[in-house]
Design an enzyme around this catalytic site. Structure first.
Site, PDB file in Angstrom:
ATOM      1  N   GLU A  44      42.914  51.956  23.768  1.00  0.00           N
ATOM      2  CA  GLU A  44      42.229  51.041  24.672  1.00  0.00           C
ATOM      3  C   GLU A  44      43.277  50.179  25.346  1.00  0.00           C
ATOM      4  O   GLU A  44      44.111  49.556  24.680  1.00  0.00           O
ATOM      5  CB  GLU A  44      41.231  50.149  23.932  1.00  0.00           C
ATOM      6  CG  GLU A  44      40.481  49.220  24.887  1.00  0.00           C
ATOM      7  CD  GLU A  44      39.561  48.217  24.202  1.00  0.00           C
ATOM      8  OE1 GLU A  44      38.731  47.609  24.899  1.00  0.00           O
ATOM      9  OE2 GLU A  44      39.681  48.045  22.967  1.00  0.00           O
ATOM     10  N   GLU A  69      47.293  45.157  24.419  1.00  0.00           N
ATOM     11  CA  GLU A  69      46.936  43.893  25.075  1.00  0.00           C
ATOM     12  C   GLU A  69      48.221  43.072  25.200  1.00  0.00           C
ATOM     13  O   GLU A  69      48.888  42.814  24.193  1.00  0.00           O
ATOM     14  CB  GLU A  69      45.891  43.136  24.250  1.00  0.00           C
ATOM     15  CG  GLU A  69      45.596  41.725  24.709  1.00  0.00           C
ATOM     16  CD  GLU A  69      45.050  41.674  26.126  1.00  0.00           C
ATOM     17  OE1 GLU A  69      45.700  41.053  26.978  1.00  0.00           O
ATOM     18  OE2 GLU A  69      43.980  42.264  26.359  1.00  0.00           O
ATOM     19  N   ASP A  96      53.009  45.617  27.752  1.00  0.00           N
ATOM     20  CA  ASP A  96      52.436  45.916  29.059  1.00  0.00           C
ATOM     21  C   ASP A  96      52.153  47.409  29.175  1.00  0.00           C
ATOM     22  O   ASP A  96      53.017  48.248  28.888  1.00  0.00           O
ATOM     23  CB  ASP A  96      53.410  45.493  30.156  1.00  0.00           C
ATOM     24  CG  ASP A  96      52.743  45.385  31.514  1.00  0.00           C
ATOM     25  OD1 ASP A  96      51.947  46.292  31.853  1.00  0.00           O
ATOM     26  OD2 ASP A  96      53.007  44.409  32.232  1.00  0.00           O
ATOM     27  N   ASP A 118      40.757  43.883  34.941  1.00  0.00           N
ATOM     28  CA  ASP A 118      40.834  42.948  36.065  1.00  0.00           C
ATOM     29  C   ASP A 118      40.630  43.718  37.371  1.00  0.00           C
ATOM     30  O   ASP A 118      41.334  44.694  37.638  1.00  0.00           O
ATOM     31  CB  ASP A 118      42.215  42.276  36.071  1.00  0.00           C
ATOM     32  CG  ASP A 118      42.271  41.068  36.997  1.00  0.00           C
ATOM     33  OD1 ASP A 118      41.626  41.102  38.064  1.00  0.00           O
ATOM     34  OD2 ASP A 118      42.977  40.105  36.656  1.00  0.00           O
ATOM     35  N   LYS A 122      41.704  41.381  45.879  1.00  0.00           N
ATOM     36  CA  LYS A 122      42.337  41.440  47.190  1.00  0.00           C
ATOM     37  C   LYS A 122      42.929  42.826  47.445  1.00  0.00           C
ATOM     38  O   LYS A 122      43.478  43.454  46.535  1.00  0.00           O
ATOM     39  CB  LYS A 122      43.430  40.381  47.290  1.00  0.00           C
ATOM     40  CG  LYS A 122      42.899  38.952  47.200  1.00  0.00           C
ATOM     41  CD  LYS A 122      44.021  37.942  47.304  1.00  0.00           C
ATOM     42  CE  LYS A 122      43.491  36.515  47.210  1.00  0.00           C
ATOM     43  NZ  LYS A 122      44.573  35.496  47.290  1.00  0.00           N
ATOM     44  N   ASP A 154      31.851  45.603  35.234  1.00  0.00           N
ATOM     45  CA  ASP A 154      30.721  44.896  35.818  1.00  0.00           C
ATOM     46  C   ASP A 154      30.884  44.768  37.333  1.00  0.00           C
ATOM     47  O   ASP A 154      29.988  44.277  38.012  1.00  0.00           O
ATOM     48  CB  ASP A 154      30.616  43.495  35.224  1.00  0.00           C
ATOM     49  CG  ASP A 154      31.866  42.668  35.539  1.00  0.00           C
ATOM     50  OD1 ASP A 154      32.943  43.010  34.991  1.00  0.00           O
ATOM     51  OD2 ASP A 154      31.791  41.716  36.333  1.00  0.00           O
ATOM     52  N   THR A 191      31.542  45.121  24.390  1.00  0.00           N
ATOM     53  CA  THR A 191      32.659  44.185  24.325  1.00  0.00           C
ATOM     54  C   THR A 191      32.136  42.755  24.465  1.00  0.00           C
ATOM     55  O   THR A 191      31.006  42.525  24.899  1.00  0.00           O
ATOM     56  CB  THR A 191      33.683  44.452  25.449  1.00  0.00           C
ATOM     57  OG1 THR A 191      33.170  43.954  26.693  1.00  0.00           O
ATOM     58  CG2 THR A 191      33.979  45.937  25.593  1.00  0.00           C
ATOM     59  N   GLU A 192      32.990  41.790  24.124  1.00  0.00           N
ATOM     60  CA  GLU A 192      32.598  40.390  24.276  1.00  0.00           C
ATOM     61  C   GLU A 192      32.262  40.085  25.746  1.00  0.00           C
ATOM     62  O   GLU A 192      31.275  39.409  26.048  1.00  0.00           O
ATOM     63  CB  GLU A 192      33.729  39.466  23.814  1.00  0.00           C
ATOM     64  CG  GLU A 192      34.040  39.528  22.333  1.00  0.00           C
ATOM     65  CD  GLU A 192      35.159  40.517  22.014  1.00  0.00           C
ATOM     66  OE1 GLU A 192      35.655  40.489  20.883  1.00  0.00           O
ATOM     67  OE2 GLU A 192      35.531  41.320  22.905  1.00  0.00           O
ATOM     68  N   TYR A 193      33.084  40.583  26.638  1.00  0.00           N
ATOM     69  CA  TYR A 193      32.899  40.342  28.066  1.00  0.00           C
ATOM     70  C   TYR A 193      31.611  41.000  28.558  1.00  0.00           C
ATOM     71  O   TYR A 193      30.855  40.407  29.336  1.00  0.00           O
ATOM     72  CB  TYR A 193      34.115  40.895  28.810  1.00  0.00           C
ATOM     73  CG  TYR A 193      34.284  40.385  30.221  1.00  0.00           C
ATOM     74  CD1 TYR A 193      34.858  39.142  30.466  1.00  0.00           C
ATOM     75  CD2 TYR A 193      33.897  41.144  31.309  1.00  0.00           C
ATOM     76  CE1 TYR A 193      35.032  38.667  31.754  1.00  0.00           C
ATOM     77  CE2 TYR A 193      34.065  40.689  32.607  1.00  0.00           C
ATOM     78  CZ  TYR A 193      34.635  39.454  32.823  1.00  0.00           C
ATOM     79  OH  TYR A 193      34.805  38.991  34.101  1.00  0.00           O
TER      80      TYR A 193
END
Length: 216
Positions: A44, A69, A96, A118, A122, A154, A191-193
């Site tokens: 993940e 992460e 990374d 993320d 832009k 989302d 997930t939490e998000y």
């Protein structure tokens, strides 16, 4: 929003040292030695606080999971979840994902999870999206033919961007849904998000992308 620095983060990271892989380059091609088995490896990218990777590891003890992460103050919470649950088939790397080719051999990872990455809204930030060609090329360097990327977001615009990106880079898509929690899909680990958006009644977009051979 910037993550607030966690109190005693260094000491907490050290407490979870058994689950942390500090120098993953040393294990490239030999991850079975880290886990003590040759079970398939799923990773993940961007594990957040660890609800997903912990849930997956508990549900699938025959899979070896690796969570990546880059923010220590976030990954320490994920590692503590795994420690508390006494999970043995998961490891963590606070690095990374741009360096992912340095950590795994071709075909060593059978599935990649991208959860609520993320969106980098832009246009000039497109190359930073984890479903941009720049990253898909890195994934292809570690996936076998038939390897998969499971993607959830989302963000509708990111989902549409990702659909095009996967199609252009020789991925065959399946199980596409525009509202995951009304789709009847079984086995989803929230997930939490994700839970925040579900509670708000907002749709979750999901797909599975399978890496195929380049067209003739």
């Amino acid at each position: 929003m910037r993550m607030r620095k966690k109190k005693n983060c260094a000491a907490r990271m050290e407490h979870c040292a058994a689950l942390r892989v500090a120098e993953p380059e040393q294990h490239k091609g030999h991850w079975k030695d880290v886990f003590g088995s040759d079970n398939p490896i799923h990773i993940e990218i961007g594990c957040g606080k660890g609800a997903f990777i912990t849930g997956m590891a508990l549900a699938h003890p025959d899979i070896n999971f690796i969570a990546i992460e880059k923010v220590e103050d976030v990954i320490v919470m994920a590692m503590e979840k795994a420690m508390a649950a006494e999970i043995t088939n998961v490891r963590f790397m606070d690095l990374d994902a741009e360096r992912i080719e340095d950590f795994f051999e071709k075909g060593e990872v059978s599935r990649i999870y991208l959860n609520f990455s993320d969106p980098w809204k832009k246009g000039k930030q497109a190359k930073r999206r984890l479903t941009h060609k720049r990253f898909l090329d890195r994934y292809k360097a570690i996936l076998p033919l038939g390897g998969e990327i499971w993607f959830k977001t989302d963000n509708q615009k990111l989902f549409e961007f990702s659909l095009n990106s996967f199609a252009e880079e020789n991925f065959k898509m399946k199980n596409i849904t525009l509202d995951l929690h009304k789709s009847g899909f079984e086995g989803n680990i929230v997930t939490e998000y994700e839970q925040k958006f579900v509670d708000l009644g907002q749709p979750i977009y999901r797909l599975e992308a399978v890496y195929t051979a380049a067209p003739l």
